[in-house]
Write a protein that holds these residues in place. Structure first.
Motif, PDB file in Angstrom:
ATOM      1  N   GLN A   1       0.861  -1.188   0.000  1.00  0.00           N
ATOM      2  CA  GLN A   1       0.000   0.000   0.000  1.00  0.00           C
ATOM      3  C   GLN A   1       0.893   1.233   0.000  1.00  0.00           C
ATOM      4  O   GLN A   1       1.955   1.221   0.612  1.00  0.00           O
ATOM      5  N   PRO A   2       0.459   2.301  -0.689  1.00  0.00           N
ATOM      6  CA  PRO A   2       1.265   3.515  -0.651  1.00  0.00           C
ATOM      7  C   PRO A   2       1.335   4.069   0.772  1.00  0.00           C
ATOM      8  O   PRO A   2       0.317   4.126   1.466  1.00  0.00           O
ATOM      9  N   ALA A   3       2.544   4.415   1.216  1.00  0.00           N
ATOM     10  CA  ALA A   3       2.702   4.924   2.587  1.00  0.00           C
ATOM     11  C   ALA A   3       2.706   6.451   2.605  1.00  0.00           C
ATOM     12  O   ALA A   3       2.225   7.061   3.553  1.00  0.00           O
ATOM     13  N   ILE A   4       3.265   7.053   1.565  1.00  0.00           N
ATOM     14  CA  ILE A   4       3.373   8.516   1.522  1.00  0.00           C
ATOM     15  C   ILE A   4       2.984   9.004   0.135  1.00  0.00           C
ATOM     16  O   ILE A   4       2.911   8.224  -0.814  1.00  0.00           O
ATOM     17  N   ALA A   5       2.734  10.310   0.025  1.00  0.00           N
ATOM     18  CA  ALA A   5       2.409  10.899  -1.283  1.00  0.00           C
ATOM     19  C   ALA A   5       3.677  10.941  -2.127  1.00  0.00           C
ATOM     20  O   ALA A   5       4.792  11.006  -1.595  1.00  0.00           O
ATOM     21  N   PRO A   6       3.522  10.912  -3.471  1.00  0.00           N
ATOM     22  CA  PRO A   6       4.712  11.022  -4.336  1.00  0.00           C
ATOM     23  C   PRO A   6       5.509  12.282  -4.008  1.00  0.00           C
ATOM     24  O   PRO A   6       4.931  13.335  -3.727  1.00  0.00           O
ATOM     25  N   LEU A   7       6.823  12.166  -4.038  1.00  0.00           N
ATOM     26  CA  LEU A   7       7.682  13.326  -3.780  1.00  0.00           C
ATOM     27  C   LEU A   7       7.733  14.216  -5.024  1.00  0.00           C
ATOM     28  O   LEU A   7       7.770  13.706  -6.150  1.00  0.00           O
ATOM     29  N   GLY A   8       7.796  15.491  -4.824  1.00  0.00           N
ATOM     30  CA  GLY A   8       7.873  16.439  -5.939  1.00  0.00           C
ATOM     31  C   GLY A   8       6.778  16.159  -6.948  1.00  0.00           C
ATOM     32  O   GLY A   8       5.615  15.965  -6.576  1.00  0.00           O
ATOM     33  N   GLU A   9       7.164  16.077  -8.202  1.00  0.00           N
ATOM     34  CA  GLU A   9       6.200  15.762  -9.268  1.00  0.00           C
ATOM     35  C   GLU A   9       6.361  14.324  -9.741  1.00  0.00           C
ATOM     36  O   GLU A   9       5.962  13.983 -10.860  1.00  0.00           O
ATOM     37  N   ALA A  10       6.953  13.469  -8.919  1.00  0.00           N
ATOM     38  CA  ALA A  10       7.160  12.076  -9.332  1.00  0.00           C
ATOM     39  C   ALA A  10       5.825  11.401  -9.598  1.00  0.00           C
ATOM     40  O   ALA A  10       4.830  11.659  -8.913  1.00  0.00           O
ATOM     41  N   LYS A  11       5.814  10.523 -10.599  1.00  0.00           N
ATOM     42  CA  LYS A  11       4.622   9.718 -10.891  1.00  0.00           C
ATOM     43  C   LYS A  11       5.029   8.256 -11.042  1.00  0.00           C
ATOM     44  O   LYS A  11       6.127   7.948 -11.506  1.00  0.00           O
ATOM     45  N   SER A  12       4.085   7.390 -10.673  1.00  0.00           N
ATOM     46  CA  SER A  12       4.354   5.955 -10.777  1.00  0.00           C
ATOM     47  C   SER A  12       4.307   5.518 -12.238  1.00  0.00           C
ATOM     48  O   SER A  12       3.712   6.194 -13.090  1.00  0.00           O
ATOM     49  N   ASN A  13       4.876   4.357 -12.518  1.00  0.00           N
ATOM     50  CA  ASN A  13       4.837   3.812 -13.878  1.00  0.00           C
ATOM     51  C   ASN A  13       3.405   3.705 -14.376  1.00  0.00           C
ATOM     52  O   ASN A  13       3.075   4.112 -15.489  1.00  0.00           O
ATOM     53  N   SER A  14       2.528   3.096 -13.555  1.00  0.00           N
ATOM     54  CA  SER A  14       1.153   2.862 -14.012  1.00  0.00           C
ATOM     55  C   SER A  14       0.471   4.186 -14.336  1.00  0.00           C
ATOM     56  O   SER A  14      -0.245   4.305 -15.326  1.00  0.00           O
ATOM     57  N   GLU A  15       0.725   5.207 -13.512  1.00  0.00           N
ATOM     58  CA  GLU A  15       0.095   6.509 -13.741  1.00  0.00           C
ATOM     59  C   GLU A  15       0.604   7.126 -15.050  1.00  0.00           C
ATOM     60  O   GLU A  15      -0.175   7.662 -15.842  1.00  0.00           O
ATOM     61  N   VAL A  16       1.883   7.027 -15.298  1.00  0.00           N
ATOM     62  CA  VAL A  16       2.423   7.615 -16.529  1.00  0.00           C
ATOM     63  C   VAL A  16       1.831   6.906 -17.753  1.00  0.00           C
ATOM     64  O   VAL A  16       1.466   7.553 -18.741  1.00  0.00           O
ATOM     65  N   PHE A  17       1.680   5.575 -17.679  1.00  0.00           N
ATOM     66  CA  PHE A  17       1.114   4.880 -18.849  1.00  0.00           C
ATOM     67  C   PHE A  17      -0.371   5.180 -19.023  1.00  0.00           C
ATOM     68  O   PHE A  17      -0.863   5.220 -20.154  1.00  0.00           O
TER      69      PHE A  17
END
Ligand SMILES: Nc1nc2c(c(=O)[nH]1)N[C@H]1C(S)=C(S)[C@@H](COP(=O)(O)OP(=O)(O)OC[C@H]3O[C@@H](n4cnc5c(=O)[nH]c(N)nc54)[C@H](O)[C@@H]3O)O[C@H]1N2
Ligand SMILES: Nc1nc2c(c(=O)[nH]1)N[C@H]1C(S)=C(S)[C@@H](COP(=O)(O)OP(=O)(O)OC[C@H]3O[C@@H](n4cnc5c(=O)[nH]c(N)nc54)[C@H](O)[C@@H]3O)O[C@H]1N2
Ligand SMILES: [Mo]
Length: 694
Positions: free
Chosen positions: A452-468
């Motif tokens: 499970q995600p523990a913290i919000a993405p840092l800066g403007e980072a995005k996960s692989n699934s989100e980018v796709f």
């Protein structure tokens, strides 16, 4: 007084390691403050390795990429300028549309072990590239040869339960270094030792594991096929085989017996560099001890005969009937036990027009060739994520030349500015495991682990699934599967109907963070045969290998580069070169962070006193390690841990952090293994010379 909100989030270690640990993250007011191994998980047992115990340093590192960038310098120079996500997505989709208009197979995804989760590593990404009609990447770089060899004998990536090994009386650790790369599995082997088991390690290098075993045999790299054949010869000659098991559950014993007749320990001795007596003693010990377990790992599948080596070794427990006992048999990987619904995850059916553009496969172990050689269509666009090919792929001078191509449109999605990132046209910031959702199977135990995600993405980072998902929209792909949420993907991972009986306890997975496969306990998968091969038996004789034009019987497959198989090459480059994992790195992951760089000190080359003396080398000297493919530098460590004729450089260093800008893969070859199309990273001859300082 402000109130600190504390919570504990269940997580999974994302890394490419057999142990797939269950973790607990303590979060205070949105910041992760503590990471620990789950105490209730039987394999993790409350402990993390030296690397992941410091995962928060990775997550909060000031080296993290935190916003999208575009290249402003030359390729490879690493100069970038910040851009918005909108601009990044628009640039990528425009370039991809233009390339795909001619032939979408000119676009290549390149991904491997950055994270092994289904959500971030084997679902939305694959759906996107399938829908696009991109070339398919054959993911061979690590385990393909071994998997193919195991499959030929046993049928699928299934073996003994690694926890059951505590009751074995003899454990052979073959081509693995569990103290470094399977630490939690090692705990069970140590428990077996405490209960009286003998531990034998077969490794050309005296590793930390070898030092802790009762016996260490150091064959020359790539000669395990011969060692296993000689063991079979002794077992059959001494009649230490289980005739009942052989008759019921194996195929081709008579042909095997005929084949190995000539393969005596005396025959294998000059090939392996081991004394014939030692080979005979090992075989007799193996034949006389019950239960006996063989823990293979992937070190031995990185030479030309890597497939056949695993195949031959996988025949041993069927010869002796060791599979009868839960603490006996062998294990390479447990991954075949998991009922993964790969079709639902990856959706190969989204591929647009297989008639017009039959799917094209490109072998990741030969990425240099793929980028440099003529092909139809040429690779015009590459999208790298979860991998660092410039540093990890063999023959890196060619790989770099490929990535240098001005006409190659290169996207890299990364946590850090790796050697590969330096070649990106568009560089995207990725999330760490603490910042995204995932779910994992394992390849070294029988538990699935939730993240499970523990913290919000840092800066403007995005996960692989989100980018796709975002790229799908930018490309105009409207398929519902390309908009699925991470939770929806996680939910289908283990939902295959035909294997529901094996299914996981999904409620436990959600609540406890992990779940064991519903397999019988104790688990002795082949106690009564039932091998998942075409014949249902352990196949000493394999029709499938014959059909593929390979030797249907266990055989001796020499290395490509060795004094035995290529004496002319060996006259110029007499030393066999190994570059196995350094304890404080995970491939190239962690190899940029101060703590781990300090622990490892700097690139080293371990060399036997005899080989050092012959060259007049002294401890600590700067060495140039070279062959026709390239060269890199490392400091001399003169030690008997390296056997005569073998030199070892713990790896994988970032090239740009290595002083001379090169790492071990400057000398490794991009030739392929006998089966599975794997790389031959440990099948490599070199020479060394001292270089003057300054
Ligand atoms: N700390 C740490 N842990 C890791 C990794 C890491 O980089 N660092 N990497 C992870 C990954 S991706 C993988 S695939 C695994 C790798 O871990 P393993 O599967 O254990 O493989 P290696 O460490 O590559 O090789 C294991 C041992 O095999 C030996 N070896 C080399 N050639 C031969 C041979 O021809 N015959 C025999 N018998 N032995 C040989 C090597 O000297 C080495 O000590 O570890 C995972 N865990
Ligand atoms: N000389 C030599 N070469 C080898 C080996 C060897 O033993 N010796 N071992 C081989 C083996 S076994 C393997 S498996 C390969 C490993 O090769 P790779 O799988 O390429 O492994 P890493 O070098 O760890 O690179 C993974 C990258 O993914 C990034 N990453 C992590 N999480 C994410 C994420 O969520 N999203 C995105 N976009 N990126 C992420 C990490 O920051 C890291 O840079 O190397 C092979 N190469
Ligand atoms: Mo690997």
């Amino acid at each position: 007084m402000s109130v600190v909100e504390t919570s504990i989030v269940k997580a999974a270690c994302p890394h490419d390691c057999p142990d797939t640990c269950a973790m607990e993250i303590t979060v205070e007011s949105g910041r992760a403050v503590k990471i620990r191994g789950a105490a209730d998980h039987p394999f993790t047992n409350g402990a993390l390795c030296t690397k992941v115990a410091h995962y928060l340093e990775r997550t909060y590192s000031d080296q993290r990429l935190l916003h999208p960038m575009k290249r402003v310098g030359r390729k490879g120079e690493g100069r970038f300028e910040r851009i918005s996500w909108d601009e990044a997505l628009a640039t990528i989709s425009e370039r991809f549309k233009a390339i795909a208009a001619d032939d979408p197979r000119a676009i290549l995804p390149y991904n491997y072990g950055g994270t092994l989760g289904f959500v971030q590593g084997a679902s939305m990404d694959m759906r996107f590239f399938n829908r696009l009609g991109a070339s398919r990447l054959d993911q061979t770089i690590c385990a393909a040869a071994g998997a193919a060899g195991w499959k030929a004998s046993v049928g699928a990536s299934i073996g003994m339960d690694p926890e059951a090994i505590v009751d074995a009386r003899l454990i052979i650790i073959w081509g693995g270094n569990p103290v470094v790369s399977n630490l939690h599995g090692w705990r069970f082997m140590q428990e077996a030792k405490r209960r009286g088991a003998r531990l034998v390690c077969i490794d050309p290098w005296r590793t930390q594991t070898a030092e802790k075993c009762d016996l260490h045999l150091a064959p020359m790299p790539g000669t395990d096929t011969a060692l296993a054949l000689a063991m079979m010869q002794v077992l059959i000659e001494a009649d230490l085989v289980d005739h009942d098991y052989i008759a019921r559950h194996t195929l081709g014993f008579a042909q095997l017996a005929e084949r190995v007749k000539a393969c005596s320990p005396e025959w294998a001795a000059p090939l392996t560099g081991l004394p014939a007596d030692a080979i005979r003693a090992l075989a007799l010990d193996y034949g006389n001890t019950r239960p006996s377990a063989i823990r293979l790992n992937y070190g031995l599948n990185r030479c030309h005969g890597g497939g056949m080596a695993v195949r031959n070794i996988a025949c041993l427990p069927a010869l002796t009937g060791a599979w009868r006992h839960p603490a006996g048999g062998a294990l390479l990987s447990t991954s075949g036990n998991f009922p993964v619904d790969q079709h639902a995850l990856e959706r190969p059916d989204l591929y647009p027009d297989p008639q017009r553009h039959p799917p094209r496969h490109i072998n990741m172990s030969q990425i240099g060739e793929a980028l440099l050689d003529e092909r139809d269509p040429p690779v015009k666009g590459i999208y790298v994520y979860n991998s660092n090919p410039v540093a990890i792929a063999p023959d890196s001078n060619r790989v770099r030349a490929g990535f240098m191509r001005e006409d190659l449109f290169c996207v890299v999605h990364e946590l850090f500015q790796t050697d590969t990132a330096d070649y990106a046209d568009i560089l995207l910031p990725a999330t760490t495991q603490l910042e995204h959702r995932d779910v994992h199977k394992a390849y070294g135990h029988l538990y699935a682990v939730d993240n499970q995600p523990a913290i919000a993405p840092l800066g403007e980072a995005k996960s692989n699934s989100e980018v796709f998902r975002l790229l799908s929209r930018a490309m105009g792909f409207t398929d519902a599967a390309l908009a699925d949420s991470d939770d929806a993907i996680a939910a289908v991972a283990f939902a295959r109907r035909d294997t529901r009986a094996l299914g996981l306890d999904t409620a436990a997975l959600a609540e406890r963070g992990w779940a064991r496969l519903n397999l019988p306990r104790p688990f002795a998968p082949f106690a009564a045969g039932g091998f998942p091969t075409p014949s249902g038996k352990c196949e000493f004789f394999s029709e499938s290998l014959a059909a593929a034009g390979l030797d249907p019987l266990p055989a001796w497959v020499p290395p490509l580069e060795s004094p035995v198989s290529s004496p002319e090459l060996a006259a110029r480059y007499p030393l066999a070169f190994l570059s196995p994992p350094a304890r404080n790195f995970l491939n190239t992951s962690f190899a940029n962070l101060p703590r781990f760089l300090k622990q490892e000190g700097g690139p080293t080359l371990e060399i036997n006193p005899l080989d050092a003396a012959g060259r007049g080398l002294v401890e600590g000297q700067r060495l140039r390690i070279f062959n026709d493919r390239g060269a890199f530098h490392a400091r001399a460590v003169i030690t008997e841990r390296a056997r005569p004729g073998v030199v070892v450089s713990p790896s994988i260093w970032w090239q740009k952090l290595s002083g001379d800008g090169a790492n071990a893969n400057a000398v490794t070859s991009s030739a392929l293994t006998d089966m599975g199309g794997g790389p031959v990273i440990y099948d490599c001859l070199v020479e060394i010379q001292a270089v003057s300082e300054g």
